[in-house]
Design an enzyme around this catalytic site. Structure first.
Site, short mmCIF file in Angstrom:
data_model
loop_
_atom_site.label_atom_id
_atom_site.label_comp_id
_atom_site.label_asym_id
_atom_site.label_seq_id
_atom_site.Cartn_x
_atom_site.Cartn_y
_atom_site.Cartn_z
CD GLU A 98 -2.51 -1.21 2.71
OE1 GLU A 98 -2.77 -0.18 3.36
OE2 GLU A 98 -2.73 -2.36 3.12
CB CYS A 111 2.92 7.26 3.41
SG CYS A 111 3.20 6.05 4.69
CB CYS A 118 5.80 -5.46 9.42
SG CYS A 118 6.99 -4.62 10.48
CB CYS A 122 3.91 -2.49 16.67
SG CYS A 122 5.65 -2.10 16.43
CB CYS A 125 1.09 -1.82 13.76
SG CYS A 125 1.48 -1.47 12.06
N GLY A 165 5.90 -2.24 6.76
CA GLY A 165 7.27 -2.73 6.89
C GLY A 165 8.16 -1.87 7.76
CD GLU A 166 11.96 -0.65 11.22
OE1 GLU A 166 10.98 -0.16 11.79
OE2 GLU A 166 12.98 0.01 10.92
CG HIS A 222 4.47 4.46 19.39
ND1 HIS A 222 4.13 5.66 18.82
CD2 HIS A 222 4.72 3.61 18.35
CE1 HIS A 222 4.16 5.53 17.52
NE2 HIS A 222 4.52 4.32 17.19
CG ASN A 296 -5.33 5.83 12.24
OD1 ASN A 296 -6.33 6.51 12.05
ND2 ASN A 296 -4.14 6.15 11.80
CB CYS A 339 0.19 1.54 5.63
SG CYS A 339 0.28 2.52 4.14
N1 SAH Z 1 8.16 0.31 10.90
C1 SAH Z 1 8.32 1.72 10.86
C2 SAH Z 1 7.49 2.41 9.80
C3 SAH Z 1 6.09 1.93 9.57
S1 SAH Z 1 4.87 2.28 10.78
C4 SAH Z 1 8.07 2.31 12.21
O1 SAH Z 1 7.76 1.58 13.12
O2 SAH Z 1 8.26 3.51 12.37
C5 SAH Z 1 4.54 3.99 10.59
C6 SAH Z 1 4.03 4.66 11.85
O3 SAH Z 1 2.64 4.38 12.07
C7 SAH Z 1 4.76 4.20 13.10
O4 SAH Z 1 5.01 5.28 13.94
C8 SAH Z 1 3.75 3.28 13.71
O5 SAH Z 1 4.04 3.05 15.04
C9 SAH Z 1 2.46 4.01 13.43
N2 SAH Z 1 1.25 3.22 13.58
C10 SAH Z 1 1.07 1.91 13.36
N3 SAH Z 1 -0.19 1.55 13.62
C11 SAH Z 1 -0.83 2.64 14.03
C12 SAH Z 1 -2.16 2.91 14.45
N4 SAH Z 1 -3.07 1.95 14.51
N5 SAH Z 1 -2.46 4.18 14.78
C13 SAH Z 1 -1.54 5.18 14.72
N6 SAH Z 1 -0.27 4.98 14.32
C14 SAH Z 1 0.08 3.73 14.00
#
Ligand code: SAH
Length: 352
Positions: A98, A111, A118, A122, A125, A165-166, A222, A296, A339
């Site tokens: 995406e 983005c 991934c 987390c 996510c 992804g990371e 976070h 989100n 995403c």
């Molecule tokens: N893996 C990388 C980049 C992808 S995630 C990272 O961890 O930074 C992009 C961002 O979206 C990260 O800050 C992640 O923690 C956040 N994110 C993931 N799920 C989310 C959600 N449900 N609500 C808000 N932010 C979220």
């Protein structure tokens, strides 16, 4: 060398030097490499047939030896609130990723995803829910820009590596991608307009410093301490909060680029006054920026958003302690713009 499962080299993931070597090996003059490079990276073509200044015979020869990575638009959603566009792309091997395109005053930001799925796990996510499949090639990360630009008839000026992804878990291809999009014969995007977001792979942050790329680094923090972060982000058991902050301070000393932190607020998990005070204490005196993000909703995750009052309060506490903090505006609310969710749905219906 970037390969597909089919063992065909992805020509779009080659650097100009590597492409020149390939062209030389075919006994072709070096200027052919420059022509091909521009077609791939400036024009974003998806087939050799579009390279109209090459002979038909040469196009056939190339297509027998090389693959061109691409992102085919499978689904597209446009927010009626703010024009944010979200794409579900299909890759050459049938996998899905995406991208989201957002319009700001200064231009269009994309983005991009860096992996299919991934590994980081987390808890809040969507991207990890369908598991990890593979790394994206640099050409596939780049094709996300080309597909969106061609479809929307726009020029994208800013990139955030914050999709599925990371990025630091796909280090080599991500660095290759950043250098390519910055090339003046490709999309010529300024390094300063590229932001890489990581969950905090500390060893890779040190590697990144050595690349001397003037990009912006942002950390998905976070949580202000290991106790909370261990619960929401499994990677924290490997690299703890203090170790990450130390790496960021070193990054700033080495690159003079201000680091930012993302802090997603989840009700009763990390949004209390104590959390704000602890965070402020840890970052005291460090020239950084904190982006506060209301979590989100992800169907399967059961995340509960902090109240507006708690978010504002959190922000005010940080500011009162001299920390730069802002609350991120949510874009694309009506299209689930964060995403990972589309890929999950697509997989749900087709694969499982
Ligand atoms: N893996 C990388 C980049 C992808 S995630 C990272 O961890 O930074 C992009 C961002 O979206 C990260 O800050 C992640 O923690 C956040 N994110 C993931 N799920 C989310 C959600 N449900 N609500 C808000 N932010 C979220």
């Amino acid at each position: 060398m970037p390969f597909w499962k089919t063992e065909m080299t992805d020509i779009k993931s080659l650097t100009i030097e590597e492409l020149k070597n390939e062209i030389k090996a075919l006994s072709l003059p070096s200027f052919r490499a420059d022509q091909i490079y521009k077609w791939l990276h400036k024009e974003g073509v998806t087939s050799f047939d579009e390279m109209t200044d090459l002979s038909k015979a040469l196009r056939t020869q190339l297509s027998e030896k090389f693959d061109i990575s691409k992102c085919l638009i499978e689904e597209k959603y446009v927010s009626i609130i703010d024009g944010t566009v979200k794409y579900l792309y299909k890759l050459n091997d049938g996998e899905y990723i995406e991208s989201v395109i957002m319009k700001y005053k200064y231009g269009y930001t994309i983005c991009v995803s860096t992996q299919v799925g991934c590994k980081m796990g987390c808890k809040f996510c969507a991207s990890t829910l369908a598991g990890f499949k593979r790394n994206l090639l640099s050409g596939e990360i780049e094709s996300q820009l080309h597909s969106a630009q061609r479809d929307l008839g726009i020029r994208i000026s800013h990139i955030v590596l914050m999709g599925i992804g990371e990025p630091l878990d796909n280090y080599d291809n991500v660095i290759r991608f950043i250098r390519t999009v910055n090339n003046e014969n490709a999309l010529n995007i300024s390094m300063r307009d590229i932001t890489l977001s990581t969950c905090g792979l500390v060893d890779k942050i040190y590697d990144l410093m050595k690349e001397e790329l003037p990009i912006t680094l942002t950390i998905s923090l976070h949580a202000p301490n290991d106790e909370i972060r261990n619960r929401t982000m499994p990677i924290n058991k490997k690299f703890g909060v203090d170790e990450i902050i130390k790496a960021c301070k070193d990054y700033y000393s080495k690159t003079s680029r201000r680091v930012s932190f993302e802090y997603t607020l989840i009700k009763d998990v990390n949004d209390t006054e104590q959390c704000a005070l602890e965070l402020a204490k840890k970052l005291k005196g460090f020239n950084c920026h904190i982006n506060l993000i209301p979590v989100n909703d992800v169907e399967e995750r059961g995340n509960v958003r902090s109240s507006e009052k708690a978010i504002n309060n959190f922000c005010e506490i940080l500011k009162s302690k001299g920390i730069n903090a802002t609350i991120r505006r949510t874009l694309g609310k009506d299209i689930n713009a964060s995403c990972g969710q589309l890929r999950r749905k697509k997989q749900g219906s087709e694969i499982f």
